[in-house]
Design a protein around this motif. Sequence first.
Motif, PDB file in Angstrom:
ATOM      1  N   LEU A   1      -6.449  -1.732  -6.795  1.00 42.53           N
ATOM      2  CA  LEU A   1      -6.124  -1.797  -8.227  1.00 42.53           C
ATOM      3  C   LEU A   1      -6.610  -3.103  -8.843  1.00 42.53           C
ATOM      4  O   LEU A   1      -7.072  -3.117  -9.997  1.00 42.53           O
TER       5      LEU A   1
ATOM      6  N   GLU B   1      -9.465   4.973  -9.246  1.00 43.96           N
ATOM      7  CA  GLU B   1      -8.160   4.362  -9.465  1.00 43.96           C
ATOM      8  C   GLU B   1      -7.776   4.269 -10.941  1.00 43.96           C
ATOM      9  O   GLU B   1      -6.941   3.452 -11.312  1.00 43.96           O
TER      10      GLU B   1
ATOM     11  N   SER C   1       0.851  -1.187   0.000  1.00 44.67           N
ATOM     12  CA  SER C   1       0.000   0.000   0.000  1.00 44.67           C
ATOM     13  C   SER C   1       0.883   1.232   0.000  1.00 44.67           C
ATOM     14  O   SER C   1       2.054   1.183   0.373  1.00 44.67           O
ATOM     15  N   TRP C   2       0.323   2.351  -0.442  1.00 39.57           N
ATOM     16  CA  TRP C   2       1.065   3.613  -0.497  1.00 39.57           C
ATOM     17  C   TRP C   2       0.068   4.759  -0.539  1.00 39.57           C
ATOM     18  O   TRP C   2      -1.135   4.553  -0.720  1.00 39.57           O
ATOM     19  N   GLU C   3       0.563   5.966  -0.337  1.00 33.37           N
ATOM     20  CA  GLU C   3      -0.280   7.153  -0.427  1.00 33.37           C
ATOM     21  C   GLU C   3      -0.105   7.767  -1.811  1.00 33.37           C
ATOM     22  O   GLU C   3       0.983   8.201  -2.168  1.00 33.37           O
ATOM     23  N   LYS C   4      -1.192   7.801  -2.589  1.00 30.45           N
ATOM     24  CA  LYS C   4      -1.109   8.396  -3.924  1.00 30.45           C
ATOM     25  C   LYS C   4      -1.113   9.905  -3.847  1.00 30.45           C
ATOM     26  O   LYS C   4      -0.662  10.590  -4.769  1.00 30.45           O
ATOM     27  N   SER C   5      -1.635  10.453  -2.736  1.00 31.42           N
ATOM     28  CA  SER C   5      -1.545  11.863  -2.398  1.00 31.42           C
ATOM     29  C   SER C   5      -1.663  11.932  -0.885  1.00 31.42           C
ATOM     30  O   SER C   5      -2.052  10.943  -0.249  1.00 31.42           O
TER      31      SER C   5
ATOM     32  N   GLN D   1      -4.317   9.955   1.165  1.00 31.22           N
ATOM     33  CA  GLN D   1      -5.105   9.108   0.273  1.00 31.22           C
ATOM     34  C   GLN D   1      -4.406   7.765   0.079  1.00 31.22           C
ATOM     35  O   GLN D   1      -3.500   7.626  -0.735  1.00 31.22           O
TER      36      GLN D   1
ATOM     37  N   VAL E   1      -3.898   3.908  -1.025  1.00 30.74           N
ATOM     38  CA  VAL E   1      -4.318   2.955  -2.057  1.00 30.74           C
ATOM     39  C   VAL E   1      -3.543   1.663  -1.838  1.00 30.74           C
ATOM     40  O   VAL E   1      -2.405   1.677  -1.373  1.00 30.74           O
TER      41      VAL E   1
END
Length: 300
Positions: free
Chosen positions: A67, A90, A53-57, A60, A62
């Motif tokens: 996906l 997404e 997982s990671w922060e797309k902003s 936020q 994701v």
Amino acid sequence: MAALRPARQRPVDLAMTGGAQALDQEALLPAVRDAVRAAGRIALGDFGRPGRSWEKSPGQLVTETDLAINRHLHAALGALLPVAAWLSEESVDDGRRHDADLVWVIDPIDGTRSFAAGKPEFTISVALVAGEQPVLASLLNPATGEHFEALAGRGATLNGRALTVREPAPGAPARIVLSAGERRTRDFQAMLPEAGLSTIGSLAYKMALVAAGRFDAYFSWRYSHDWDIAAAMLVLAEAGGMVSDRSGGALLLNRPAPRHAGLLAAPPFLHRDLVARSLRALASVAGPDGTVLPTATRAG
């Protein structure tokens, strides 16, 4: 119009003559239901342990599961109704939707933080939008098994049971659900002193639970996007509720900027009261340019 083939057979393209006017939502819904339930099985396989997982902003989150579900729904719904354009949290917005009569509006996982943490407060949100309004909605909480569905003009259901919103009993405190993050930054209790306030995850789930009667209203000044609200707003409207932005304005989907300034969702009489309270409170916290100041930056 071509009939839908049985489950596990090749999806069929719906014959479209005259664009959205010829759409048979009732014939389409079972195939959408199957696609959403398959997405739910993907989610449950990773519930509470979603892998990378990671922060797309900022703020936020994701996950790989978001996906994966997005890919599944894009393939399943695109094969089912190839004339429809696509708008998903997404996916890159390719602009096709601006010239399309029909648009799939998707949030693969609404409430990703709850999903990743193993809290059963997330939903898979699918809506078909014609023009600026949703005409079909399928909203599933895989962890609880709650499946909300709606067709424009034909009502809303929860696991097949018809939904009808009800106003709070006279003199009873309204049960209002909020975003946990927003409640930490704004004093909504001062605005709604007689209400009982609660917080849960997933914006769409909050709205759907108002339609189901677990809460009387959802109140937010936060910005939201079409994919957050499209399915839930149809469920709520078809259950007899009202939904607007924080100033009481209509929510129109598939606009160039698919963003909305707050949400008020409730039965009609309570909705009118909440709009009046929101407008009064907004006037007291607006900056010189009309924007709403966060609690921490208000004067005094």
